[in-house]
Scaffold this motif. Structure first.
Motif: not given
Ligand SMILES: Nc1ncnc2c1ncn2[C@@H]1O[C@H](COP(=O)(O)OP(=O)(O)OP(=O)(O)O)[C@@H](O)[C@H]1O
Ligand SMILES: Nc1ncnc2c1ncn2[C@@H]1O[C@H](COP(=O)(O)OP(=O)(O)OP(=O)(O)O)[C@@H](O)[C@H]1O
Ligand code: SF4
Ligand code: SF4
Ligand SMILES: [Mg+2]
Ligand SMILES: [Mg+2]
Lengths: 378, 334
Positions: A16-39
């Motif tokens: 209710s206290d958030r502006p209504a024009f904001k999207p429900l979900l905003l994902v920005e430049d998401l990166r996810c890395g795993f350290h594996t045997g190959q780096g």
């Protein structure tokens, strides 16, 4: 992995206290890395998108393209060690990417919930269905045993499970695959999330059951005006069900846009290739499918330039050295390709006609390059 | 014995029962009859548990039928046993859904592919190896690179290639493919379907292709048999079945296939409810509990498979009229 535990109700993220024009979900430049045997490998490599309230986004791509890792990193459900993560995940105006597991637990269930790929591993095999649902609700909504039970019955009924009263005392293995998936959906919906992440919710189910489960998801989504991310490797699954579609390849979104635009005017060759791989009922039997040769690249040894280049029938020198950025073609349609497809796939396309279409390329493309080679391995 | 008019495979009134405890029996396959001509692909389609795999296993005599006849290449397999049976069914090979678990993890790919030759002691070691290499090349695997590796090093799609290569070294006439692409990604599925089509043409094979996805089945088949709870509902040429489904169950199956066209209206002829227990199938027509056209007669009398057009048979008391659209409800004829 169990269903996202729905421990306590959150009271600090009301919209209710958030502006209504904001999207429900905003994902920005998401990166996810795993350290594996190959780096270090990046299973999600700079992904950005947004989703409006009450809308559905289809997330498609081949096995290993990073769909599950993306969904899990939005949920905050990644392994604790050996993982690097950066970028923003804004849910209803709040950045949830930096929250501790404890803070996240407040959000799971009430704000966002996830349905996992395999319901048999996601449900606890030794706990009756009823308890698996009511436990969450009692903890989360602060209601009593009897009240939770009748809510659970209503919930099972609403997801189309016959004799819901009796079903509450069943164990997961006593249910059919379709019913188990309905139970998973019921659990995910129990606390009224604003966003539901459904990771291959119908893979492994019969087509008839798949249709039922997808209908159910769509109905619940509309009724609750919930955001939905539908993850699948089958483009046909999202066709009639998501307003927008994003195509992932080797950790990146390579094309996204309104579903009807993307399906009829795919710009990125990978999207086009995925569409041509679908067997279509409306084409005569023995119509040759457009197989994509080879497999997605090994994330620890990515090709330079465009990641799809080794399998792309339209690849040229530039593709093998420079990586194409995600560009807007207009009206929310984005693509990453140096030589986008110009043609449109008609509603009932035939696989042979546009394969011979030459790419919109400068000059020197021979027709043999333009044909998708088949049956070739790696 | 396989002239152009004799089918390569005939299945007549096949019944397969399994014990289900407490002196009860499940009739997994009830009175199923069909035939497949040489060079043809028959698609066998239906929901989980309808008896597709059991039918396939009974054709190959891995599960012995309770009654009925299976005639393959002029020999009645159901009459034979022991060494005679083993020889008579030599021309039948099977490919299974789960490519990884159907391959022995301890053997190398080259050994796996050569297995049928070892079983039949065909030629010497060297000629066996050559045959295996040839088969690997035919399915797009490089024997020098892949031959010495083990199945777990391969993806699902490549394991399916290995299975196909193994089946090919046995020099089969009939290949029974049980959900060969159901566990694969759409893109890999297309590779394997194309490979099966090419292999079939190249080696003059006859296929029985089992799957639950009617779009996949339609793509590879000449003729389709639709099963429900152990019984045949409808058999027809693939394109005819799609254009003029006569059995309400076929129509419902067609309506369940997601269309890759976002503009296609979502069909409402979906099938509702769960499959009844195979231990206590409904009387009369087994589909009646989920059929929106059911009439009193449907619970009293088992509908027999009868001809309604060229090569088109249906088992329904009130088959849908030809060209019936997906939406009308008044499309029955008595
Ligand atoms: N915990 C982990 N450690 C290392 N690598 C991982 C881990 N989880 C996933 N990966 C890798 O990340 C990549 C993306 O995996 P992900 O499961 O997201 O793919 P997907 O698109 O969901 O595929 P599928 O369709 O098979 O479910 C894969 O290469 C996978 O091997
Ligand atoms: N060895 C067995 N013992 C007892 N019952 C069996 C056996 N094999 C199969 N059944 C039963 O027979 C029926 C048909 O099974 P079958 O495996 O042939 O179905 P299917 O159509 O291949 O299903 P799916 O799509 O799940 O593979 C089912 O009810 C099954 O439980
Ligand atoms: S950038 Fe080049 S290689 Fe990549 S998809 Fe476009 S044409 Fe193909
Ligand atoms: S026989 Fe009756 S119940 Fe069975 S499919 Fe036909 S109309 Fe439906
Ligand atoms: Mg996944
Ligand atoms: Mg089976």
């Amino acid at each position: 992995m169990r269903t996202a535990p729905l421990d306590t109700i959150s009271n600090d993220t009301g919209s209710s206290d958030r502006p209504a024009f904001k999207p429900l979900l905003l994902v920005e430049d998401l990166r996810c890395g795993f350290h594996t045997g190959q780096g270090l490998i990046h299973a999600v490599d700079g992904v950005s998108f947004s989703l409006e309230r009450g809308r559905a986004l289809g997330l498609v791509g081949e096995s290993g393209s990073g769909k599950t890792v993306l969904a899990r990193s939005i949920m905050g459900l990644l392994p604790r060690s050996g993982v690097t993560k950066s970028g923003q995940v804004n849910l209803d105006g709040q950045d949830i990417s930096q929250l501790s597991p404890r803070q996240l637990r407040h959000l799971w269930g009430a704000q966002l919930a996830m349905i996992f790929q395999d319901p048999m591993t996601a449900l606890n095999p030794v706990v009756r269905i009823g308890r698996q649902i009511t436990e969450h609700m009692r903890a989360h909504l602060g209601i009593g045993r009897a009240e939770a039970r009748s809510a659970a019955v209503a919930l099972l009924e609403s997801v189309g499970i016959p004799e819901p009263d009796r079903r509450l005392s069943s164990y997961p293995h006593q249910l059919s695959g379709g019913t188990r998936q309905r139970v998973m959906i019921a659990i995910a919906l129990a606390c009224g999330p604003k966003l539901l992440l459904a990771d291959e919710p119908t893979t492994g189910l019969d087509v008839t059951v798949q249709a039922q489960v997808l209908d159910l998801l769509a109905a619940q989504q509309a009724r609750r005006s919930m955001g939905l991310i539908l993850v699948t490797h089958d483009l046909a699954v999202v066709a009639g069900r998501a307003e927008e579609t994003a195509v992932m390849y080797a950790g990146k979104i390579v094309e996204k846009g309104p579903t009807s635009v993307l399906f009829h005017h795919p710009l990125m060759p990978y999207t086009e290739a995925l569409l041509r791989a679908i067997p279509r009922l409306d084409l005569p039997s023995h119509t040759r499918l457009g197989a994509i040769p080879g497999r997605p690249p090994d994330l620890s040894a990515l090709p330079p330039g465009c990641r799809f280049a080794p399998r792309c029938p339209y690849a040229q020198d530039r593709c093998r050295t420079q990586e194409p950025p995600l560009e807007e073609a207009g009206a929310g349609h984005f693509f990453a390709c140096w030589y986008p497809r110009k043609g449109s796939l008609p509603a009932s396309w035939s696989y042979t006609d546009s394969v011979t279409d030459l790419p919109r390329a400068p000059t020197s493309v021979t027709s043999s390059q333009a044909a998708i080679p088949e049956g070739q391995i790696q | 014995m396989t002239g152009t008019t004799e089918p390569l495979l005939s299945v007549e009134h096949l019944v397969v029962e399994f014990p289900a405890g407490r002196a009860r029996w499940v009739q997994a396959v009830s009175d199923v009859s069909f035939s497949v001509m040489e060079g043809e692909t028959l698609g066998l389609v239906g929901e989980s548990g309808c008896g597709k795999s059991t039918t396939g296993m009974a054709v190959a005599q891995i599960t012995r039928p309770t009654s009925g006849r299976v005639i393959f290449d002029g020999k009645e397999l159901t009459e034979l046993a022991g060494e005679k049976l083993r020889h008579a069914k030599k021309g039948i090979q099977l490919i299974f859904q789960d490519p990884i678990s159907s391959l022995n993890p301890r053997r190398t790919v080259a050994e796996i592919v050569a297995e049928p030759l070892e079983v039949w002691k065909v030629g010497d070691r060297r000629s066996r190896r050559n045959r295996a290499h040839e088969a690997m090349e035919a399915v797009g695997l490089d024997p020098r690179i892949s031959g010495s590796r083990r199945p777990h090093e391969f993806s699902g799609g490549q394991c399916q290639r290995i299975s196909i290569a193994r089946a090919l070294t046995a020099d089969p006439k009939l290949m029974i493919c049980d959900e060969p692409v159901s566990a694969l990604d759409v893109s890999v599925q297309a590779q394997i379907i194309n490979l099966l089509e090419d292999t079939k043409r190249r080696y003059g094979l006859t296929l029985v292709f089992i799957a639950h996805d009617l779009a996949v089945v339609k793509n590879v088949s000449d003729k389709i048999a639709v099963m429900y709870l152990g019984r045949l509902c409808e058999t027809a040429p693939a394109d005819e079945l799609y254009a003029n489904p006569a059995h309400p169950y076929t129509k419902a199956l067609l309506a369940s296939i997601p269309s890759p066209d976002p503009r296609a209206a979502t069909l409402t002829a979906r099938i509702q409810g769960d499959l009844p227990s195979p231990l206590a199938p409904p009387s009369g027509c087994r589909f009646r509990t989920r059929c929106k056209y059911a009439q009193p007669r449907c619970s009293e009398e088992i509908p027999r498979l009868s001809e309604i057009g060229p090569n088109h048979q249906v088992a329904c008391h009130f088959p849908l009229a030809a060209g019936a659209t997906m939406t009308t409800t008044a499309d029955k004829k008595g």
